[in-house]
Design an enzyme around this catalytic site. Structure first.
Site, mmCIF file in Angstrom:
data_model
loop_
_atom_site.group_PDB
_atom_site.id
_atom_site.type_symbol
_atom_site.label_atom_id
_atom_site.label_comp_id
_atom_site.label_asym_id
_atom_site.label_seq_id
_atom_site.Cartn_x
_atom_site.Cartn_y
_atom_site.Cartn_z
ATOM 1 N N ALA A 330 0.825 -1.212 0.000
ATOM 2 C CA ALA A 330 0.000 0.000 0.000
ATOM 3 C C ALA A 330 0.860 1.264 0.000
ATOM 4 C CB ALA A 330 -0.984 -0.033 1.179
ATOM 5 N N SER A 331 0.409 2.300 0.691
ATOM 6 C CA SER A 331 1.064 3.610 0.610
ATOM 7 C C SER A 331 2.404 3.680 1.321
ATOM 8 C CB SER A 331 0.139 4.681 1.186
ATOM 9 O OG SER A 331 -1.044 4.769 0.423
#
Length: 654
Positions: A330-331
């Protein structure tokens, strides 16, 4: 008719006949005596040593003596794995006339279970008949007293005292520490191939998982031998000679047990993991996977019922999520992609985009969305990390292309094993054109690249890889191999092992590191940072990055509504961070499955651990001394089961 005249006997002829027969008899007797004397000479003189040895073999035995297994300590000298005395009931098949009858009577006397009997019968099939085999490994005091009173009725059966492994912290350290258990047939074959079988002649157990398995040779030691005299019942009368075994080496880990317990506490039974390391040298300070299990169950042989329960659990407690769990990063990887974009010259400090909440490619109908419905407005590279702007990284991924992304991220350790001293580790997956062709027999499409920019699509990573990549970033490209073991305990001091280094990451412009690290600072400390709320009013300054990984694709005309999503499909919460910002001492990776947003779930958990470190761990320092400089250390030094692997083509916010 006159009577017949008798013939006079020839005494000379008769005497000669008797003489010949006597001579033959004497010669035969002499030859027979010669044969007997020759045989006696052969037995008493020529073959004396051979038969003497055979005779001694009936009363003298050479018995292997198992070495004491090395102990395992945490970095402060707290014992994590110890040896405790236990009594076991053992049978030597060679000394038992009727094995089946003996087992039947023993089962009645000692209340042996069916599993114990079946395990014993399975064990004797792969052991030599002269070696004792345990039928019950952990006898109570009542068991010992009961059998001792009737031992004379069971020739070939004895009670043996030995040391057995015990883990005082139970499920707190299982996935990292591992456990020992009985040596199986496959392992015996491997020991024979490695010419190590003789060294395990008196050993019952060996490391099966974790540190116990990886450092088995060090912890086991070297077998010893004793020559003993026994009576006709096989009991030892006296010891004739003794060659002591060489005990295994005691090892000291980088692990801090109190920090490990705090990691367990913050997860509170939720599925996930916490990895805490030292950026200074790559030492692993804590590595916890939840849910866990008690390794002591395996030491004396876990029941089939209990083992099936672990296997059947939907929460997969046998899986080490810290090193084997595969999650979309993810981020958390946005800072790394920003660094690559800066180095490649595709963006700089002044590069801005206007985020309206969606991203489109020319002549492509698919729309990629930002985690924030109406976008973040105008953002540059620093703000894009601080607010976790998806649109900025969709565009950057498009500009970089999968080839540059894949090769660059491999330098940060993605798609590769970290080299940690655990065998239970997954390389996870860093996607590439070649990987997709080999896996799906399909070409790589540009639509596959866009979500890679926010750590989704086919990309997955382990929590340990996330922690390692963060350390590479903190150290501006200097790469330490993560290590659980710190060194060996020698006379109360630690003989510290050297730090293992890898070749540095080649970044030409040093200023690019500072840009990204400043953005990590802003994520935690500036007003719009996604982790600002979680780390408000701390006594230390930290930096980090949040991540929220979607586990399924959302239709183009639909919105993600968490309240309508099943528990197992809710977002994974993630956070990576370190502190203090200007002089990092610890770094942390937190992954909590199906918990929701990273900023509201993983980041607060990381803060609890960091608060504990700076309030409780750091002030106390470390009391053990190193052997090399004898100076006190006052700061930190450094399964076939289903894995968490998901694919999404949608957005992931901070």
């Amino acid at each position: 008719m006159p009577p017949k005249r008798q013939t006079i006997r020839d005494h000379t002829a008769e005497a000669n006949l008797v003489a010949r027969r006597t001579f033959v008899s004497i010669v035969f007797v002499c030859l027979l005596m010669a044969v007997i004397i020759a045989n006696l000479y052969q037995l008493q003189v020529t073959q004396h040593e051979d038969y003497q040895t055979r005779s001694n073999g009936n009363r003298i035995k050479v018995l292997p003596v198992a070495p004491n297994r090395g102990l395992i300590y945490d970095r402060n000298g707290e014992i994590l794995a110890e040896n405790r005395p236990v009594f076991s009931l053992e049978i030597t098949p060679e000394d038992v006339d009727d094995l089946d009858s003996t087992i039947e009577r023993l089962a009645a006397l000692m209340s042996l279970t069916t599993d114990e009997v079946n395990d014993f019968k399975s064990s004797i099939r792969r052991q030599r008949r002269f070696k004792p085999v345990s039928i019950r490994q952990q006898l109570s005091q009542d068991d010992v007293a009961l059998f001792s009173a009737k031992q004379h009725q069971y020739p070939g059966v004895s009670i043996e005292a030995r040391l057995s492994r015990y883990y005082p912290y139970k499920d707190t350290l299982t996935h990292m520490l591992g456990y020992v258990a009985k040596i199986n047939k496959r392992e015996l074959v491997k020991l024979e191939e490695d010419e190590q079988l003789a060294n395990y002649a008196a050993t019952h157990d060996m490391g099966k998982q974790g540190v116990e398995r990886f450092h088995e040779r060090t912890l086991h030691g070297e077998v010893g031998y004793q020559q003993v005299e026994v009576n006709n019942q096989g009991r030892i009368i006296r010891v004739l000679s003794f060659e002591p075994p060489l005990p295994g080496r005691d090892i000291v880990l980088n692990i801090d047990i109190n920090l490990q317990k705090k990691a367990q506490e913050v997860l509170a039974g939720r599925r996930g993991s916490v990895v805490i390391t030292s950026p200074i040298d790559g030492g692993v300070l804590a590595l916890y996977s939840s849910p866990s299990y008690d390794p002591n169950l395996f030491v004396h042989g876990i029941s089939q019922k209990e083992y099936n329960k672990l296997l059947a659990s939907k929460n997969s407690p046998l899986l080490n999520r810290a090193t084997q769990g595969r999650y979309p990063p993810a981020s958390t990887i946005k800072p790394l992609l920003a660094l690559v974009g800066l180095e490649e010259g595709l963006i700089d400090e002044t590069t801005e985009i206007h985020d309206r909440g969606t991203y489109r490619l020319k002549n492509v109908n698919h729309v990629w969305r930002d985690w924030k419905k109406y976008g973040h407005g105008t953002v540059n590279v620093t703000k894009s990390i601080e607010v976790s702007c998806d649109i900025f990284y969709y565009d950057l991924a498009y500009k970089l292309g999968i080839d540059r992304i894949s090769s660059s991220m491999q330098l940060f350790g993605f798609g590769k094993r970290t080299g940690i001293d655990l065998l239970e580790e997954s390389s996870a997956n860093m996607p590439s054109r070649g990987w997709k062709r080999a896996r799906f027999n399909e070409p790589w499409y540009i639509g596959d690249t866009i979500p890679v920019g926010i750590g989704q699509s086919y990309w997955n990573a382990t929590p340990l890889q996330l922690a390692q990549s963060l350390n590479f970033l903190i150290n501006k490209g200097q790469r330490h191999t993560p290590r659980i073991i710190k060194g060996y305990m020698v006379e109360g001091a630690i003989d510290v092992l050297p730090v293992e280094m890898q070749s540095p990451i080649p970044i030409v412009n040093e200023h690019n590191w500072d840009i990204v690290l400043d953005a990590l600072y802003g994520t935690v400390n500036r007003s719009h940072g996604t982790a600002r709320g979680a780390f408000k009013d701390t006594d230390y300054i930290s930096a980090g990055k949040t991540g929220t990984a979607q586990l399924f694709s959302v239709a183009q005309d639909a919105e993600y509504e968490e309240e309508n999503v099943s528990a197992r499909l809710k977002d994974n919460a993630m956070y990576v961070g370190y502190a203090p910002y200007d002089n990092p001492e610890i770094s942390i990776s937190v992954v909590i499955e199906n918990a929701g947003g990273g900023s509201s779930n993983a980041a607060p958990a990381a803060r609890i651990v960091m608060d504990y470190y700076f309030s409780e761990i750091k002030p106390k320092g470390i009391t053990l001394k190193t052997k090399k400089n004898d100076a006190a250390i006052t700061g930190p030094a450094q399964a076939s089961l289903s894995t968490v692997e998901t694919i999404t083509m949608e957005t992931s916010g901070g």
